[in-house]
Motif scaffolding. Structure first.
Motif, PDB file in Angstrom:
ATOM      1  N   PRO A 166       0.789  -1.000  -0.104  1.00 56.79           N
ATOM      2  CA  PRO A 166       0.101  -0.084  -0.007  1.00 56.79           C
ATOM      3  C   PRO A 166       0.724   1.286  -0.046  1.00 56.79           C
ATOM      4  O   PRO A 166       1.817   1.530   0.561  1.00 56.79           O
ATOM      5  CB  PRO A 166      -0.866   0.032   1.241  1.00 56.79           C
ATOM      6  N   LEU A 167       0.255   2.354  -0.624  1.00 57.62           N
ATOM      7  CA  LEU A 167       0.901   3.762  -0.758  1.00 57.62           C
ATOM      8  C   LEU A 167       0.750   4.226   0.442  1.00 57.62           C
ATOM      9  O   LEU A 167      -0.140   4.265   1.307  1.00 57.62           O
ATOM     10  CB  LEU A 167       0.414   4.612  -1.779  1.00 57.62           C
ATOM     11  N   LEU A 168       2.025   4.865   1.044  1.00 52.14           N
ATOM     12  CA  LEU A 168       1.985   5.378   2.638  1.00 52.14           C
ATOM     13  C   LEU A 168       1.526   7.002   2.497  1.00 52.14           C
ATOM     14  O   LEU A 168       2.474   7.750   2.485  1.00 52.14           O
ATOM     15  CB  LEU A 168       3.305   5.168   3.127  1.00 52.14           C
ATOM     16  N   LEU A 169       0.129   7.023   2.552  1.00 52.56           N
ATOM     17  CA  LEU A 169      -0.282   8.345   2.610  1.00 52.56           C
ATOM     18  C   LEU A 169      -1.124   8.492   3.883  1.00 52.56           C
ATOM     19  O   LEU A 169      -1.966   7.545   4.363  1.00 52.56           O
ATOM     20  CB  LEU A 169      -1.177   8.802   1.258  1.00 52.56           C
ATOM     21  N   ASP A 170      -1.201   9.623   4.637  1.00 55.86           N
ATOM     22  CA  ASP A 170      -2.343   9.929   5.391  1.00 55.86           C
ATOM     23  C   ASP A 170      -3.419  10.190   5.063  1.00 55.86           C
ATOM     24  O   ASP A 170      -3.583  10.348   3.733  1.00 55.86           O
ATOM     25  CB  ASP A 170      -1.524  10.850   6.670  1.00 55.86           C
ATOM     26  N   ASP A 171      -4.533  10.324   5.846  1.00 56.74           N
ATOM     27  CA  ASP A 171      -5.712  10.783   5.437  1.00 56.74           C
ATOM     28  C   ASP A 171      -6.206  11.983   4.393  1.00 56.74           C
ATOM     29  O   ASP A 171      -6.586  12.072   3.342  1.00 56.74           O
ATOM     30  CB  ASP A 171      -6.869  10.935   6.334  1.00 56.74           C
ATOM     31  N   GLU A 172      -5.249  13.072   4.799  1.00 54.90           N
ATOM     32  CA  GLU A 172      -5.368  14.251   4.270  1.00 54.90           C
ATOM     33  C   GLU A 172      -4.487  14.483   3.090  1.00 54.90           C
ATOM     34  O   GLU A 172      -5.112  14.845   1.803  1.00 54.90           O
ATOM     35  CB  GLU A 172      -5.006  15.371   5.425  1.00 54.90           C
ATOM     36  N   GLU A 173      -3.439  13.610   2.970  1.00 56.06           N
ATOM     37  CA  GLU A 173      -2.509  13.686   1.784  1.00 56.06           C
ATOM     38  C   GLU A 173      -3.292  12.761   0.599  1.00 56.06           C
ATOM     39  O   GLU A 173      -3.324  13.264  -0.568  1.00 56.06           O
ATOM     40  CB  GLU A 173      -1.264  12.768   1.907  1.00 56.06           C
ATOM     41  N   ALA A 174      -3.971  11.742   1.035  1.00 53.00           N
ATOM     42  CA  ALA A 174      -4.723  10.737   0.141  1.00 53.00           C
ATOM     43  C   ALA A 174      -5.793  11.520  -0.542  1.00 53.00           C
ATOM     44  O   ALA A 174      -6.025  11.552  -1.607  1.00 53.00           O
ATOM     45  CB  ALA A 174      -5.329   9.659   0.832  1.00 53.00           C
ATOM     46  N   VAL A 175      -6.657  12.433   0.387  1.00 50.29           N
ATOM     47  CA  VAL A 175      -7.783  12.903  -0.063  1.00 50.29           C
ATOM     48  C   VAL A 175      -7.170  14.281  -1.178  1.00 50.29           C
ATOM     49  O   VAL A 175      -8.080  14.641  -2.108  1.00 50.29           O
ATOM     50  CB  VAL A 175      -8.587  13.668   1.111  1.00 50.29           C
ATOM     51  N   ALA A 176      -6.283  14.831  -0.644  1.00 44.53           N
ATOM     52  CA  ALA A 176      -5.842  16.041  -1.465  1.00 44.53           C
ATOM     53  C   ALA A 176      -5.089  15.436  -2.699  1.00 44.53           C
ATOM     54  O   ALA A 176      -5.641  16.345  -3.891  1.00 44.53           O
ATOM     55  CB  ALA A 176      -4.562  16.662  -0.801  1.00 44.53           C
ATOM     56  N   VAL A 177      -4.633  14.341  -2.899  1.00 47.12           N
ATOM     57  CA  VAL A 177      -4.361  13.835  -4.213  1.00 47.12           C
ATOM     58  C   VAL A 177      -5.468  13.315  -4.917  1.00 47.12           C
ATOM     59  O   VAL A 177      -5.507  13.761  -6.207  1.00 47.12           O
ATOM     60  CB  VAL A 177      -3.412  12.612  -4.145  1.00 47.12           C
ATOM     61  N   PRO A 200     -10.978  29.873  -2.853  1.00 46.74           N
ATOM     62  CA  PRO A 200     -11.424  29.802  -1.552  1.00 46.74           C
ATOM     63  C   PRO A 200     -10.791  28.522  -0.962  1.00 46.74           C
ATOM     64  O   PRO A 200     -10.579  27.662  -1.723  1.00 46.74           O
ATOM     65  CB  PRO A 200     -12.848  29.707  -1.713  1.00 46.74           C
ATOM     66  N   GLU A 201     -10.357  28.525   0.408  1.00 47.53           N
ATOM     67  CA  GLU A 201      -9.844  27.391   0.944  1.00 47.53           C
ATOM     68  C   GLU A 201     -10.796  26.379   1.440  1.00 47.53           C
ATOM     69  O   GLU A 201     -11.812  26.923   2.069  1.00 47.53           O
ATOM     70  CB  GLU A 201      -8.937  28.183   2.049  1.00 47.53           C
ATOM     71  N   VAL A 202     -10.528  25.314   1.039  1.00 47.23           N
ATOM     72  CA  VAL A 202     -11.477  24.119   1.325  1.00 47.23           C
ATOM     73  C   VAL A 202     -10.707  22.831   2.155  1.00 47.23           C
ATOM     74  O   VAL A 202      -9.678  22.697   1.798  1.00 47.23           O
ATOM     75  CB  VAL A 202     -11.967  23.471  -0.064  1.00 47.23           C
ATOM     76  N   ASP A 203     -11.456  22.699   3.275  1.00 43.92           N
ATOM     77  CA  ASP A 203     -10.925  21.830   3.953  1.00 43.92           C
ATOM     78  C   ASP A 203     -11.006  20.418   3.526  1.00 43.92           C
ATOM     79  O   ASP A 203     -12.073  19.852   3.243  1.00 43.92           O
ATOM     80  CB  ASP A 203     -11.501  21.713   5.263  1.00 43.92           C
ATOM     81  N   ALA A 204      -9.725  19.685   3.271  1.00 39.11           N
ATOM     82  CA  ALA A 204      -9.835  18.217   2.578  1.00 39.11           C
ATOM     83  C   ALA A 204     -10.836  17.408   3.395  1.00 39.11           C
ATOM     84  O   ALA A 204     -11.341  16.516   2.765  1.00 39.11           O
ATOM     85  CB  ALA A 204      -8.566  17.557   2.263  1.00 39.11           C
ATOM     86  N   GLY A 205     -10.545  17.546   4.789  1.00 39.93           N
ATOM     87  CA  GLY A 205     -11.355  16.566   5.712  1.00 39.93           C
ATOM     88  C   GLY A 205     -12.764  16.716   5.507  1.00 39.93           C
ATOM     89  O   GLY A 205     -13.713  15.775   5.667  1.00 39.93           O
ATOM     90  N   VAL A 206     -13.208  17.852   5.456  1.00 44.20           N
ATOM     91  CA  VAL A 206     -14.652  18.298   4.944  1.00 44.20           C
ATOM     92  C   VAL A 206     -15.477  17.491   3.718  1.00 44.20           C
ATOM     93  O   VAL A 206     -16.348  17.021   3.582  1.00 44.20           O
ATOM     94  CB  VAL A 206     -14.840  19.757   5.134  1.00 44.20           C
ATOM     95  N   LEU A 207     -14.314  17.862   2.830  1.00 43.16           N
ATOM     96  CA  LEU A 207     -14.887  17.069   1.519  1.00 43.16           C
ATOM     97  C   LEU A 207     -15.060  15.552   1.703  1.00 43.16           C
ATOM     98  O   LEU A 207     -15.922  15.010   1.184  1.00 43.16           O
ATOM     99  CB  LEU A 207     -13.778  17.194   0.468  1.00 43.16           C
ATOM    100  N   ALA A 208     -13.962  15.029   2.522  1.00 47.50           N
ATOM    101  CA  ALA A 208     -14.040  13.507   2.445  1.00 47.50           C
ATOM    102  C   ALA A 208     -15.331  13.396   3.258  1.00 47.50           C
ATOM    103  O   ALA A 208     -15.714  11.977   3.157  1.00 47.50           O
ATOM    104  CB  ALA A 208     -12.806  13.115   3.238  1.00 47.50           C
ATOM    105  N   GLU A 209     -15.488  14.171   4.636  1.00 41.85           N
ATOM    106  CA  GLU A 209     -16.744  13.722   5.316  1.00 41.85           C
ATOM    107  C   GLU A 209     -18.208  13.694   4.580  1.00 41.85           C
ATOM    108  O   GLU A 209     -18.779  12.908   4.564  1.00 41.85           O
ATOM    109  CB  GLU A 209     -16.736  14.735   6.318  1.00 41.85           C
ATOM    110  N   ILE A 210     -17.940  14.916   3.697  1.00 39.24           N
ATOM    111  CA  ILE A 210     -19.519  14.830   2.775  1.00 39.24           C
ATOM    112  C   ILE A 210     -19.446  13.689   1.625  1.00 39.24           C
ATOM    113  O   ILE A 210     -20.606  13.124   1.630  1.00 39.24           O
ATOM    114  CB  ILE A 210     -19.230  16.135   2.044  1.00 39.24           C
ATOM    115  N   ALA A 211     -18.162  13.278   1.278  1.00 39.28           N
ATOM    116  CA  ALA A 211     -18.332  12.230   0.487  1.00 39.28           C
ATOM    117  C   ALA A 211     -18.805  10.785   1.187  1.00 39.28           C
ATOM    118  O   ALA A 211     -19.661   9.803   0.511  1.00 39.28           O
ATOM    119  CB  ALA A 211     -16.919  11.959  -0.277  1.00 39.28           C
ATOM    120  N   ASP A 212     -18.455  10.744   2.210  1.00 40.08           N
ATOM    121  CA  ASP A 212     -18.575   9.754   3.113  1.00 40.08           C
ATOM    122  C   ASP A 212     -20.197   9.581   3.285  1.00 40.08           C
ATOM    123  O   ASP A 212     -20.810   8.481   3.333  1.00 40.08           O
ATOM    124  CB  ASP A 212     -17.873   9.675   4.388  1.00 40.08           C
ATOM    125  N   ALA A 213     -20.563  10.706   3.723  1.00 43.89           N
ATOM    126  CA  ALA A 213     -22.241  10.897   4.080  1.00 43.89           C
ATOM    127  C   ALA A 213     -23.135  10.514   2.458  1.00 43.89           C
ATOM    128  O   ALA A 213     -23.899   9.953   2.905  1.00 43.89           O
ATOM    129  CB  ALA A 213     -22.401  12.350   4.362  1.00 43.89           C
TER     130      ALA A 213
END
Length: 332
Positions: free
Chosen positions: A71-82, A139-152
């Protein structure tokens, strides 16, 4: 002195850059002994990298052919950003297919937990036109918020949030001063370098796009829901919200042509077309300045009149005089 982990990563990079390496070559490149090279190769194998070795005078190391990499070693924010970057790239002309392929490859080398999150983001997101104007501030967007929305969206779970410009117009407001919303999320849309979540209000049944950078998610989230079909066109819904929240200049233009002809000539990001009873139509459009709106109108190539704003009429009058003078003064 380089750390062990950094040296192991450099060794991996060398093995990926060429088919075969001898131990002395690797030792020289890394500035270590051949024994250290052997130890680092062992560490790579323990991590799951298939490193083949051949002993003897012609001995060498090489990455195994066709073997599955770990597996590619990325944390949550890095994976979402890519993933966000690649998903947005699919909205850029010429990169639709390659961006999609790269995103698929990324998913294959992520750990299961991150793969599930990135897959949810890919499935929930649509990429619209990208504004390449470097003068427009993103505008600045939080990658974690995008991921939470996608999960929802994936889990059919509602969102509860404060909504409105962060901090209020004066920048000193609190979340309590912003609108409280509950949304049944349907799609995330990247449009003109802004992110929107399109969803339905469970209280009123109304559909609307919400700017992601204006959302502050609240915990716990909303209730689970049965997805409903969007009653209309996703593009038109988002463009109207872009017009309301993103343009510095808003304009309504009566175009002397049928809606179909206008729609065939404009980019979807330019605006929304409304039919008129007499066969003409109204183009609801806008931009960051009067100059930009005037350029778009000129490129349309159809006669028109301006309903609003009055400042646009004044600007067009200046342009008309300038162009008339240019015609009179030009040779021939």
């Amino acid at each position: 002195m380089q750390t062990t982990s950094g040296r192991v990563l450099e060794l991996l990079g060398l093995l990926q850059s060429r088919v075969e390496w001898t131990a002395p070559e690797l030792a020289a490149r890394l500035g270590v002994t051949e024994r250290t090279v052997r130890n680092d190769v062992t560490r790579l194998r323990e991590l799951g990298y298939p490193v083949d070795g051949l002993r003897g005078r012609t001995g060498h190391y090489r990455l195994g052919v066709g073997a599955k990499l770990p597996p590619l070693l990325l944390d949550d924010e890095e994976a979402v950003a890519v993933a966000v970057g690649l998903r947005t790239l699919t909205g850029v002309a010429g990169f639709e297919e390659s961006g999609g392929r790269a995103l698929t490859k990324l998913e294959h080398v992520l750990p299961d937990r991150l793969r599930r999150r990135v897959t949810a983001l890919r499935d929930a997101t649509e990429a619209g036109p990208v504004n390449t104007d470097s003068n427009v501030e993103d505008p600045e967007v939080d990658a974690g918020v995008l991921a939470e929305i996608a999960d929802a969206i994936r889990d059919h779970r509602g969102l509860r949030a404060f909504y409105g410009p962060p901090g209020g117009e004066d920048g000193e407001g609190e979340d309590g001063d912003r609108e409280r919303v509950e949304i049944e999320p349907y799609r995330v849309v990247a449009w003109q370098r802004r992110w929107f979540v399109v969803g339905r209000s469970p209280a009123t049944g109304a559909w609307a796009p919400y700017r992601v950078d204006w959302l502050t998610l609240r915990l716990p989230g909303g209730r689970h829901f049965v997805p409903a079909e969007l009653p209309g066109d996703l593009t038109e819904l988002v463009v109207r919200e872009v017009a309301r929240t993103g343009w510095a200049v808003h304009a309504r233009l009566v175009i002397d042509a049928a809606p179909e002809e206008v729609l065939a000539r404009i980019n979807p990001a330019v605006g929304v077309v409304e039919p008129l009873p007499d066969g003409r139509c109204v183009l609801v459009t806008g931009g960051d300045s009067l100059e930009i709106v005037a350029v778009w109108i000129g490129m349309l190539g159809i006669d028109f009149t301006v309903e609003s704003p009055a400042a646009l009429v004044d600007h067009l009058r200046v342009l008309a005089e300038r162009y008339a003078g240019a015609v009179v003064g030009s040779a021939g």
